[in-house]
Design an enzyme around this catalytic site. Structure first.
Site, PDB file in Angstrom:
ATOM      1  N   HIS A 189       0.885  -1.171   0.000  1.00 53.82           N
ATOM      2  CA  HIS A 189       0.000   0.000   0.000  1.00 53.82           C
ATOM      3  C   HIS A 189       0.918   1.215   0.000  1.00 53.82           C
ATOM      4  O   HIS A 189       1.974   1.169   0.638  1.00 53.82           O
ATOM      5  CB  HIS A 189      -0.888   0.010   1.243  1.00 53.82           C
ATOM      6  CG  HIS A 189      -0.137   0.194   2.539  1.00 53.82           C
ATOM      7  ND1 HIS A 189      -0.284  -0.628   3.622  1.00 53.82           N
ATOM      8  CD2 HIS A 189       0.791   1.116   2.931  1.00 53.82           C
ATOM      9  CE1 HIS A 189       0.502  -0.233   4.599  1.00 53.82           C
ATOM     10  NE2 HIS A 189       1.180   0.822   4.218  1.00 53.82           N
ATOM     11  N   HIS A 197      -2.258   3.754  10.184  1.00 54.97           N
ATOM     12  CA  HIS A 197      -1.074   4.609  10.324  1.00 54.97           C
ATOM     13  C   HIS A 197      -1.391   5.790  11.250  1.00 54.97           C
ATOM     14  O   HIS A 197      -1.429   6.938  10.808  1.00 54.97           O
ATOM     15  CB  HIS A 197      -0.625   5.121   8.959  1.00 54.97           C
ATOM     16  CG  HIS A 197      -0.226   4.043   7.989  1.00 54.97           C
ATOM     17  ND1 HIS A 197      -1.134   3.239   7.349  1.00 54.97           N
ATOM     18  CD2 HIS A 197       0.994   3.635   7.563  1.00 54.97           C
ATOM     19  CE1 HIS A 197      -0.495   2.386   6.554  1.00 54.97           C
ATOM     20  NE2 HIS A 197       0.790   2.595   6.675  1.00 54.97           N
ATOM     21  N   HIS A 217      10.884  -0.707   2.681  1.00 52.83           N
ATOM     22  CA  HIS A 217      10.886   0.763   2.659  1.00 52.83           C
ATOM     23  C   HIS A 217      11.176   1.313   4.047  1.00 52.83           C
ATOM     24  O   HIS A 217      10.882   0.683   5.051  1.00 52.83           O
ATOM     25  CB  HIS A 217       9.618   1.382   2.065  1.00 52.83           C
ATOM     26  CG  HIS A 217       8.312   1.135   2.790  1.00 52.83           C
ATOM     27  ND1 HIS A 217       7.793  -0.115   3.050  1.00 52.83           N
ATOM     28  CD2 HIS A 217       7.383   2.011   3.271  1.00 52.83           C
ATOM     29  CE1 HIS A 217       6.615   0.001   3.644  1.00 52.83           C
ATOM     30  NE2 HIS A 217       6.348   1.275   3.805  1.00 52.83           N
ATOM     31  N   GLU A 230       6.096  -4.047   7.957  1.00 56.22           N
ATOM     32  CA  GLU A 230       4.697  -4.249   7.525  1.00 56.22           C
ATOM     33  C   GLU A 230       4.512  -5.638   6.899  1.00 56.22           C
ATOM     34  O   GLU A 230       3.404  -6.172   6.870  1.00 56.22           O
ATOM     35  CB  GLU A 230       4.272  -3.172   6.509  1.00 56.22           C
ATOM     36  CG  GLU A 230       4.090  -1.793   7.130  1.00 56.22           C
ATOM     37  CD  GLU A 230       3.714  -0.706   6.117  1.00 56.22           C
ATOM     38  OE1 GLU A 230       3.306   0.376   6.562  1.00 56.22           O
ATOM     39  OE2 GLU A 230       3.834  -0.915   4.896  1.00 56.22           O
TER      40      GLU A 230
HETATM   41  C1  DHB Z   1       4.833   5.462   2.037  1.00 55.53           C
HETATM   42  C2  DHB Z   1       4.714   4.099   2.274  1.00 55.53           C
HETATM   43  C3  DHB Z   1       3.902   3.632   3.306  1.00 55.53           C
HETATM   44  O1  DHB Z   1       3.756   2.317   3.639  1.00 55.53           O
HETATM   45  C4  DHB Z   1       3.191   4.522   4.063  1.00 55.53           C
HETATM   46  O2  DHB Z   1       2.356   4.027   4.997  1.00 55.53           O
HETATM   47  C5  DHB Z   1       3.318   5.895   3.846  1.00 55.53           C
HETATM   48  C6  DHB Z   1       4.146   6.363   2.820  1.00 55.53           C
HETATM   49  C7  DHB Z   1       5.699   5.965   0.932  1.00 55.53           C
HETATM   50  O3  DHB Z   1       6.336   5.155   0.234  1.00 55.53           O
HETATM   51  O4  DHB Z   1       5.735   7.162   0.704  1.00 55.53           O
HETATM   52 FE    FE Z   2       2.469   1.963   5.419  1.00 59.28          FE
END
Ligand code: DHB
Ligand code: FE
Length: 281
Positions: free
Chosen positions: A12, A59, A193, A240
């Site tokens: 996501h 979040h 990430h 995650e």
């Molecule tokens: C991004 C990724 C995420 O999982 C999130 O919750 C908020 C931002 C991103 O890649 O910018």
């Molecule tokens: Fe996220």
């Protein structure tokens, strides 16, 4: 009895939601991301379930530091898309399935997993972006959705093993619901990430592709990976990915049929991974 037909896994990213909502999916940056979901949207039309059990993380939208449930099951009749600071996404209200959600809550809690029962909650990009990726922009989502929120934001987070075992309990709960429903379970979030600190922007293709391989073929072994390995290898938000183990744990013991696999970097700050696995009859 209800039947778990398939599991779907997808990242996501809020920017993916924004690209869809603002008509940017064919722009050069976004086109390769959305191309990976063309198959999936058709598959969803051909294999629309009666209910989606959607494992995702909030979040700090519905929950905050004031209250941090590790596992929360949405038992309400409906859930509104949340305002995450830019207004609510222009997507349909999420219709729940209180009967199946209550049954799963009862079964899983009696099976020794302590869930938080949620009867009112807004749902953020963690839940609505996967729905948009798989369903496009319909007037209404194609079926009811049971939101299942996992805390992967504020430490301590649950282990991969705990998530995998919980998935097995959810699988047993679905199989014992006395109605002929076709149910899908979705595991969302990830892949590698990191959004903050000196390592912001971290992406690890090797880790991600190994995770996809093992999720398909060695979930028992993958469940043993400790949380610190996710954080070191896949970044702070890579944790995650433990949510994917909940969906995988719910699948039958037979090897699943891999009907779709996709990986692309980057989308915003995130590696995008996606799988569709069908339970073999
Ligand atoms: C991004 C990724 C995420 O999982 C999130 O919750 C908020 C931002 C991103 O890649 O910018
Ligand atoms: Fe996220």
């Amino acid at each position: 009895m209800a039947q778990l037909t398939a599991s779907v896994y997808t990242s996501h990213v809020p920017a993916i939601g924004a690209a869809i909502d603002h008509g940017k999916t064919t722009e050069p940056y976004w086109q390769p991301v959305f191309k990976g979901y063309d198959f999936s949207k058709q598959w969803m039309k051909d294999n629309t379930p009666d209910v989606i059990f959607l494992v995702y993380n909030d979040h700090a939208t519905a929950f905050s530091l004031e209250m941090i449930p590790t596992f929360a099951i949405g038992c309400a009749a409906e859930f509104q898309p949340a305002d995450e600071g830019y207004g609510a996404r222009p997507v349909p209200t999420v219709i729940g399935h209180p009967e199946l959600a209550s049954h799963i809550a009862h079964s899983v809690i009696q099976d020794d997993f302590d869930l938080t029962i949620v009867n009112k909650m807004d749902v953020d990009h963690g839940l609505t972006v996967p729905l948009s990726l798989m369903c496009g922009q319909p007037q209404a989502w194609p079926c009811p959705v049971i939101p299942f929120a996992v805390n992967v934001v504020q430490y301590p987070v649950p282990s991969g093993q705990r998530c995998y075992n919980l998935g097995k309990a959810i699988g047993r709960a679905i199989a014992s619901f006395d109605a002929p429903l076709k149910v899908q379970i979705w595991g969302t979030g990830g892949m590698s990430h990191q959004l903050q600190g000196p390592r912001a922007g971290l992406i690890n293709k090797e880790f991600d592709n190994n995770f996809l391989d093992r999720l398909i073929a060695d979930p028992e072994g993958l469940a043993k990976v400790p949380h610190i390995d996710y954080v070191r290898e896949a970044g702070s938000e890579g944790i995650e990915l433990v949510m994917w183990l909940i969906a995988r744990g719910a699948m039958s013991a037979k090897p699943p049929k891999v009907v779709h696999r996709f990986y692309h970097v980057p989308a915003s700050n995130t590696a995008v991974g996606h799988l569709i696995l069908e339970n073999q009859a």
